[in-house]
Design a protein around this motif. Structure first.
Motif, PDB file in Angstrom:
ATOM      1  N   ARG A   1     -12.573  -0.086 -23.993  1.00 19.52           N
ATOM      2  CA  ARG A   1     -12.183  -1.034 -25.027  1.00 19.52           C
ATOM      3  C   ARG A   1     -11.685  -0.264 -26.248  1.00 19.52           C
ATOM      4  O   ARG A   1     -12.349   0.662 -26.727  1.00 19.52           O
ATOM      5  CB  ARG A   1     -13.365  -1.918 -25.435  1.00 19.52           C
ATOM      6  CG  ARG A   1     -12.994  -2.945 -26.535  1.00 19.52           C
ATOM      7  CD  ARG A   1     -14.221  -3.682 -27.032  1.00 19.52           C
ATOM      8  NE  ARG A   1     -14.867  -4.413 -25.967  1.00 19.52           N
ATOM      9  CZ  ARG A   1     -14.489  -5.626 -25.553  1.00 19.52           C
ATOM     10  NH1 ARG A   1     -13.442  -6.212 -26.113  1.00 19.52           N
ATOM     11  NH2 ARG A   1     -15.138  -6.221 -24.578  1.00 19.52           N
TER      12      ARG A   1
ATOM     13  N   VAL B   1      -8.521  -4.161 -23.842  1.00 19.92           N
ATOM     14  CA  VAL B   1      -9.299  -3.676 -22.701  1.00 19.92           C
ATOM     15  C   VAL B   1      -8.317  -3.106 -21.688  1.00 19.92           C
ATOM     16  O   VAL B   1      -7.360  -3.784 -21.276  1.00 19.92           O
ATOM     17  CB  VAL B   1     -10.138  -4.798 -22.063  1.00 19.92           C
ATOM     18  CG1 VAL B   1     -10.846  -4.272 -20.812  1.00 19.92           C
ATOM     19  CG2 VAL B   1     -11.152  -5.339 -23.063  1.00 19.92           C
TER      20      VAL B   1
ATOM     21  N   ARG C   1     -16.369   3.140 -23.892  1.00 16.87           N
ATOM     22  CA  ARG C   1     -16.429   2.780 -22.476  1.00 16.87           C
ATOM     23  C   ARG C   1     -17.239   1.501 -22.311  1.00 16.87           C
ATOM     24  O   ARG C   1     -18.268   1.311 -22.966  1.00 16.87           O
ATOM     25  CB  ARG C   1     -17.074   3.915 -21.679  1.00 16.87           C
ATOM     26  CG  ARG C   1     -17.219   3.610 -20.198  1.00 16.87           C
ATOM     27  CD  ARG C   1     -17.885   4.763 -19.478  1.00 16.87           C
ATOM     28  NE  ARG C   1     -17.081   5.976 -19.568  1.00 16.87           N
ATOM     29  CZ  ARG C   1     -17.538   7.184 -19.236  1.00 16.87           C
ATOM     30  NH1 ARG C   1     -18.787   7.333 -18.839  1.00 16.87           N
ATOM     31  NH2 ARG C   1     -16.760   8.234 -19.325  1.00 16.87           N
ATOM     32  N   LEU C   2     -16.771   0.600 -21.445  1.00  8.57           N
ATOM     33  CA  LEU C   2     -17.501  -0.624 -21.151  1.00  8.57           C
ATOM     34  C   LEU C   2     -18.553  -0.341 -20.096  1.00  8.57           C
ATOM     35  O   LEU C   2     -18.258   0.239 -19.041  1.00  8.57           O
ATOM     36  CB  LEU C   2     -16.545  -1.719 -20.663  1.00  8.57           C
ATOM     37  CG  LEU C   2     -15.517  -2.222 -21.688  1.00  8.57           C
ATOM     38  CD1 LEU C   2     -14.642  -3.305 -21.052  1.00  8.57           C
ATOM     39  CD2 LEU C   2     -16.209  -2.764 -22.928  1.00  8.57           C
ATOM     40  N   ASP C   3     -19.777  -0.740 -20.349  1.00  6.48           N
ATOM     41  CA  ASP C   3     -20.871  -0.505 -19.394  1.00  6.48           C
ATOM     42  C   ASP C   3     -20.610  -1.256 -18.094  1.00  6.48           C
ATOM     43  O   ASP C   3     -20.235  -2.432 -18.093  1.00  6.48           O
ATOM     44  CB  ASP C   3     -22.200  -0.973 -19.989  1.00  6.48           C
ATOM     45  CG  ASP C   3     -22.640  -0.116 -21.170  1.00  6.48           C
ATOM     46  OD1 ASP C   3     -22.162   1.033 -21.256  1.00  6.48           O
ATOM     47  OD2 ASP C   3     -23.421  -0.613 -21.995  1.00  6.48           O
TER      48      ASP C   3
END
Length: 263
Positions: A226, A245, A218-220
């Motif tokens: 991703r 993404v 998970r992208l912060d």
């Protein structure tokens, strides 16, 4: 009626004895014979008889297939080259129009996350010859600033949502072992469409066993995930790395699988 051949249109400057075989296509159309053969060949390319990116049969075989002369085939190929549907290099002529092979298993779709065909979706792909990101260079064992084939893919749904972007870098091994990929270097200017959906199939046909390792995180600060895919062969040589993404809400996941070489 008089037989229609390229001689009738001023495109042939010498006698080709193979023209004696052109009569089967002579009386059904007012267009030049080579133009009709180009149309027939294009139909076969679109049907997947010759998959996108793969080498076309030689001029002699095409001449026998269509019952025309090699000169007629030559002129038909020139028509398709002019329209960007066929490219020719020292290895021969190759179909370049987007499409799918007759056998295209979903598990081989490239890049990771590529959508199924959707008439309403925006789906773009291109290739460049450039140094990859430092992370990709390290994963592929490339020296810093050494250029390679980089593929970019972007897709969005018909409503503009569900955007996906993927960047793939290929290794020197992939480009030396996989002929279909190597051809893209000469036209990797970032402008021409470059759907490489059969890239994994091409690798397998080159005798490579494909081992994938996909890491999903998970992208912060963003509702996106991703996916990083690393592919190597049976000799542990890196072949490609892709960063995708995509909108998603899942915890990190890592999984692996192997595809054996064809044949």
């Amino acid at each position: 009626m008089a037989r229609t051949t390229p001689h009738d249109h001023g495109h042939d400057h010498g006698h080709d004895p193979d023209h004696d075989h052109d009569h089967d296509h002579s009386q059904t159309d007012d267009r030049p014979l080579y133009w009709r053969i180009a149309t027939e060949l294009l139909g076969e390319l679109r049907d997947g008889t010759v998959p996108p990116g793969e080498r076309l049969p030689g001029e002699r075989r095409l001449a026998e297939h269509f019952g025309v002369s090699r000169e007629t085939v030559r002129q038909a190929l020139e028509v398709l080259r002019h329209d960007g549907l066929v490219a020719t290099d020292r290895r021969g002529s190759h179909a370049t129009l987007p499409g799918h092979a007759l056998e295209d298993p979903a598990s081989l779709a490239f890049p990771v996350g590529a959508r199924a065909a959707d008439p309403g979706a925006v789906d773009r792909a291109s290739v460049t010859w450039e140094p990859p990101s430092p992370e990709h260079a390290e994963a592929l064992g490339l020296a810093p600033h050494r250029p390679t084939l980089v593929h970019r893919y972007e897709s969005a749904g018909a409503d503009g949502g569900g955007r996906r972007t993927a960047v793939t870098s290929f290794s020197a091994v992939a480009l030396s072992e996989v002929e279909e990929l190597a051809r893209y270097r000469d036209r990797a200017d970032g402008t021409a469409a470059a759907q490489l959906r059969r890239a994994y199939d091409w690798m397998r046909r080159a005798g490579l066993t494909l081992h994938h390792r996909d890491s999903i995180t998970r992208l912060d600060g963003a509702p996106s995930m991703r996916v990083t895919r690393r592919v190597h062969d049976q000799y542990a040589r890196p072949l490609e790395i892709t960063d995708l993404v995509v909108d998603a809400r899942q915890d990190a996941l890592v999984y692996e699988f192997t595809l054996p070489a064809a044949g």
